[in-house]
Design a protein around this motif. Structure first.
Motif, mmCIF file in Angstrom:
data_model
loop_
_atom_site.group_PDB
_atom_site.id
_atom_site.type_symbol
_atom_site.label_atom_id
_atom_site.label_comp_id
_atom_site.label_asym_id
_atom_site.label_seq_id
_atom_site.Cartn_x
_atom_site.Cartn_y
_atom_site.Cartn_z
ATOM 1 N N UNK A 21 14.667 -95.556 -47.199
ATOM 2 C CA UNK A 21 15.320 -96.045 -46.061
ATOM 3 C C UNK A 21 16.410 -95.081 -46.009
ATOM 4 N N UNK A 22 16.675 -94.622 -44.708
ATOM 5 C CA UNK A 22 17.866 -93.704 -44.511
ATOM 6 C C UNK A 22 18.491 -94.361 -43.012
ATOM 7 N N UNK A 23 19.793 -94.331 -43.115
ATOM 8 C CA UNK A 23 20.715 -95.006 -42.108
ATOM 9 C C UNK A 23 21.701 -94.116 -41.741
ATOM 10 N N UNK A 24 21.921 -93.832 -40.331
ATOM 11 C CA UNK A 24 22.769 -92.900 -40.002
ATOM 12 C C UNK A 24 23.748 -93.564 -38.909
ATOM 13 N N UNK A 25 25.065 -93.829 -39.058
ATOM 14 C CA UNK A 25 25.918 -94.473 -38.201
ATOM 15 C C UNK A 25 25.112 -95.705 -37.568
ATOM 16 N N UNK A 26 24.634 -96.466 -38.427
ATOM 17 C CA UNK A 26 23.937 -97.683 -38.184
ATOM 18 C C UNK A 26 24.868 -98.712 -37.504
ATOM 19 N N UNK A 27 24.627 -99.019 -36.347
ATOM 20 C CA UNK A 27 25.622 -100.082 -35.723
ATOM 21 C C UNK A 27 24.947 -101.311 -34.985
ATOM 22 N N UNK A 83 31.502 -106.314 -33.339
ATOM 23 C CA UNK A 83 31.042 -105.415 -33.873
ATOM 24 C C UNK A 83 30.567 -105.871 -35.442
ATOM 25 N N UNK A 84 29.364 -106.301 -35.702
ATOM 26 C CA UNK A 84 28.987 -106.797 -37.130
ATOM 27 C C UNK A 84 28.834 -105.677 -37.933
ATOM 28 N N UNK A 85 28.291 -104.641 -37.659
ATOM 29 C CA UNK A 85 27.926 -103.477 -38.491
ATOM 30 C C UNK A 85 28.587 -102.150 -37.957
ATOM 31 N N UNK A 86 29.334 -101.404 -38.423
ATOM 32 C CA UNK A 86 30.062 -100.319 -38.058
ATOM 33 C C UNK A 86 29.781 -98.936 -38.143
ATOM 34 N N UNK A 87 28.667 -98.613 -37.900
ATOM 35 C CA UNK A 87 28.158 -97.331 -37.976
ATOM 36 C C UNK A 87 28.183 -96.701 -39.469
ATOM 37 N N UNK A 88 27.256 -97.370 -40.255
ATOM 38 C CA UNK A 88 27.285 -97.058 -41.788
ATOM 39 C C UNK A 88 26.270 -96.230 -41.991
#
Lengths: 269, 313, 266
Positions: free
Chosen positions: B11-17, B24-29
């Motif tokens: 799993x790879x997340x970049x700037x996940x928003x 904003x529940x998830x802020x670019x993680x």
């Protein structure tokens, strides 16, 4: 100790327990009344226009008068009786099972000084009161359509309330013992709908073959329909009228007694 | 069985928003989870864990950022991704009107599995969930713990490569909890990747190779449990309890003795390297608490330090 | 590159997996088989009641140049109504319950099924039930002499199309309902449709201003289509009825899928 204080405080206010059950039903209704007010004005007008004027046009062209009335006038009191039954029946099937089994409000209620019997009294008297008002509105609309021809039409709301109670009480008795809502679907299909259709509501008993007329007279709703017609037209003789009233009153009383017993068994054991 | 090169993260997340309206529940993680790893998301309620979970489960669509799961894009390959996932949601979502066995049989069908295979796996999973005797009971009649076990069993039906558990042990009794841990270790040793959110810090310490702490939609810390403790807390904690009528503990005396300290309504916590040494110093300074406890720093200390003690929601 | 991919239009709607929702519903309702079997009696009672009484009171009705009994006139209208009611019960009441109360769909979203599959699956289910009811209704029509011609068998696909239309519109509507109280609004829409769609008396009896509104009622479209099929009176107008019902259904389904996604996978 606390129970004693609660009951004494109630008795000082001279409010019987069932009255509080009634108030609860009324309070619950007051949150949802909007749509039912619209429907209690709109539905009679729609039904009378479609069945009375629309189908009535066809009937007038072909048969002429039905038992001495235009089809609109003939069918109007029957529609009132049907409405009283339908609304009452709807309130005594799924909502009762919900209060017993799904939402369990009745279990919460009997944990207070309220008795199961009070819940029955509250529900039945609430439906009587509500249908009195609803059928009063219906009666006024019928009158506007010209379908009442006697002062006796002022009895229509009382008959509406009687029909409501006569169906509510036995049905609560029945619903208190039901386990699954599939039963209601069956009851609706095999009892309620046939009763709506075969109680001489949409056409007179004389349309039935002679050998089958007694079946119509077995339908409890038939007696309600007959009473409504008598009141609207000021017709009918004392003997049959008394018989119609007796059937409905008997249903109400027997149903009420059994309902109290059944609901107690279901909630307390 | 499609194999992804092991050098690629699973799993790879970049700037996940993720936004819900203005919120904003998830802020670019950013995060990466490798195959075979056991990865934890910690954080108070409303930190954005569940939103992140729903995106990683290929259910919710990210508002912005890149997300790849098994090297696939969840927007286009959602079904293919979900076929290889197992999800244990926070709340049990069983079909209460169906029997225990039917719940598993039906769920297996959603994965296109043949009926015979589903039956075999269901039998084995009911055994694992200790529900074999209840197989033909309606789910509605199960206890809370049983429902939870069935939900967990259900998530394993498709033999997932990646298992996502959102607070899996909430509502389980200690026995069932340890049973689940055991199963999770076994899955992990079979090469299954785990993603876990939990409120239980001991669980996170036990299960997670690596974890992130989330707060207000951001990742505020990342690392192995021991690393996080050494980074964000001291080796030991000295807990001093004072009589209730002592309104203000002698802070001016205590504060020079610790790296960091915290005054709670009933206690004072001193974060120190050696608790016993500090306790002696406390006594020497003439302070006599009602009781004193020396313990090792835990993940809970890190968690509370990073996300604060105030109740969320 | 991702952005480019996301812009590609999605012309496919749902997948073969939507059939699993049908399978799920069959499994969930198999205990309730008496409800389905007894469904046969409902049209029987209605048609019998009309046959006993109204047939004689109303006499014959003139439709499209032929004269038919009132029963033969009204039966296709009742068939259309039962398809409407069935579609509405399935897709408004039952789906609302699954969407908001029992939340049956949530675990399904953790499987390869997509939101579109769920919406489509519920439509399959409505069509299956609709086809079963239509079959028993048509049998009753034939038994009671209310079938206008052997072409009455074509009422089966016609009714399934009606179920499709109302199921899809209902599916869209149910996503806008907030609580059980809003269901009274459903009744307020349903009853005028039922009474004023030329189901009980021919369109020619309506005042002209009302007739021009009635024509737009989907239930009128369906009743007119089914009446034509039952009587074997075919005309190009039927193509309008068919396309009306089909397009309305497709629009409903598109809205439903969009709303389902907002509710289930926000």
């Amino acid at each position: 100790m606390s129970i004693v204080t609660v009951t004494s405080s109630v008795s000082t206010r001279h409010r019987p327990a069932w009255f509080r059950a009634l108030t609860y039903e009324a309070a619950f209704y007051s949150k949802t009344w909007r749509a039912s007010v619209i429907s209690s004005f709109l539905f009679p007008i729609l039904y009378l226009s479609a069945m009375g004027i629309g189908v009535g046009h066809l009937v007038n062209a072909h048969t002429g008068l039905v038992e001495g009335h235009t089809y609109l006038h003939f069918v109007a009191p029957g529609l009132l009786a049907i409405t009283a039954m339908q609304l009452s029946v709807g309130e005594c099937m799924w909502p009762i099972l919900a209060a017993i089994k799904w939402v369990r409000t009745y279990h919460a209620a009997v944990a207070t000084p309220l008795e199961p019997g009070d819940l029955v009294t509250g529900k039945v008297s609430w439906l009587g009161a509500r249908l009195f008002v609803t059928t009063a509105v219906y009666a006024v609309i019928i009158a506007c359509f010209g379908a009442t021809s006697s002062w006796t039409a002022i009895f229509l709301p009382f008959i509406g309330a009687l029909i409501a109670v006569a169906f509510a009480a036995p049905l609560i008795a029945f619903s208190s013992r039901v386990e699954s809502d599939v039963t209601f679907t069956m009851l609706f299909r095999f009892v309620v709908v046939p009763m709506l259709l075969f109680s001489a509501t949409f056409y007179p008993v004389s349309q039935y073959p002679v050998g089958l007329r007694w079946i119509v007279q077995l339908m409890p709703l038939y007696h309600g329909v007959a009473l409504c017609r008598s009141a609207a037209f000021g017709t009918g003789s004392p003997g049959p009228l008394l018989a119609h009233v007796s059937v409905l009153v008997a249903m109400a009383i027997v149903g009420y007694v059994v309902a109290r017993r059944n609901l107690r068994r279901r909630l307390v054991s | 069985m499609p194999q992804v090169t092991s050098s690629l993260p699973l799993v790879r997340a970049r700037g996940l928003t993720k936004d819900f309206g203005d919120f904003r529940a998830v802020n670019g993680i950013d995060f990466e989870i490798s195959r075979g790893e056991s990865f934890g998301f910690l954080g108070p309620n409303g930190a954005g864990k569940t939103s992140t979970m729903r995106m990683v489960s290929a259910v919710a669509t990210p508002t912005a950022g890149d997300l790849s799961i098994f090297g696939l894009d969840p927007h286009h390959d959602g079904p293919a991704i979900r076929a290889r996932l197992g999800v244990v949601p926070q709340e049990d979502t069983l079909e209460l009107e169906l029997t225990v066995l039917d719940n598993l049989l039906m769920f297996g069908r959603y994965f296109d599995l043949p009926r015979k295979l589903i039956k075999e796996r269901a039998t084995e999973l009911l055994e694992f969930a200790k529900l074999t005797e209840r197989a033909h009971d309606k789910c509605d009649n199960l206890s809370g713990g049983m429902k939870r076990r069935l939900t967990i069993a259900r998530s394993l039906l498709n033999q997932p490569e990646l298992l996502i558990l959102d607070e899996p042990t909430t509502g389980l009794d200690p026995q069932a909890r340890h049973l689940l841990w055991e199963r999770l270790y076994r899955l992990k040793s079979d090469g299954v990747t785990l993603i876990i959110t939990t409120h239980y810090m001991d669980e996170a310490e036990q299960l997670c190779d690596r974890l992130v702490v989330m707060d207000h939609g951001d990742i505020v810390a990342e690392g192995a449990p021991r690393e996080l403790i050494s980074q964000h807390s001291t080796r030991e904690v000295l807990e001093l309890r004072f009589p209730v009528d002592v309104t203000t503990p002698p802070i001016d005396v205590l504060s020079p003795l610790a790296d960091r300290f915290e005054v709670l309504p009933d206690r004072v916590l001193l974060y120190v390297h050696d608790g016993d040494d500090t306790l002696r110093a406390v006594h020497a300074a003439g302070v006599t608490p009602v009781s004193a406890l020396v313990r090792r720093s835990t993940l809970e200390d890190v968690f509370l330090r990073l996300t604060g003690r105030t109740l969320v929601d | 590159m991702n952005a480019v991919l996301r812009l590609t239009p999605q012309w496919r709607f749902g997948s073969r997996r939507s059939l699993y929702i049908l399978e799920r519903n069959i499994m969930a309702y198999k205990r309730q088989w008496p409800v389905f079997v007894s469904g046969f009696f409902e049209p029987l009672f209605y048609l019998l009641s009309i046959g006993i009484g109204l047939n004689h009171l109303v006499g014959d009705v003139h439709v499209g140049g032929t004269t038919i009994s009132y029963g033969a006139f009204v039966a296709p209208g009742m068939l259309a109504t039962s398809a409407m009611n069935g579609g509405i019960i399935d897709s408004i009441f039952n789906v609302f319950f699954k969407l908001k109360v029992s939340r049956v769909y949530e675990p399904v979203l953790a499987t390869p099924l997509d939101v579109n599959d769920i919406a489509l699956g519920e439509v399959w289910w409505s069509l299956t039930r609709g086809a079963l009811y239509a079959t028993s209704f048509i049998i009753c029509m034939v038994l009671l002499g209310d079938a206008g011609s052997p072409w009455v068998v074509l009422c089966l696909p016609g009714t399934v199309l009606t179920s499709f239309c109302f199921a899809c519109v209902g599916l869209a509507a149910c996503t806008y309902l907030r609580s059980w109280q809003d269901f009274d609004a459903v009744n307020i829409v349903q009853l005028p449709l039922f009474l004023f769609s030329a189901t009980f008396f021919p369109l020619s009896l309506y005042p002209s201003w009302l007739a021009s509104i009635v024509v737009f009622s989907p239930l009128y479209q369906s009743a007119a289509l089914l009446r034509g099929l039952s009587l074997g009176q075919f005309s190009w107008v039927m193509l309008i009825h068919v396309s009306y019902l089909f397009v309305m259904g497709m629009v409903g389904l598109a809205i439903a899928a969009r709303r389902f996604r907002r509710i289930l996978a926000p």
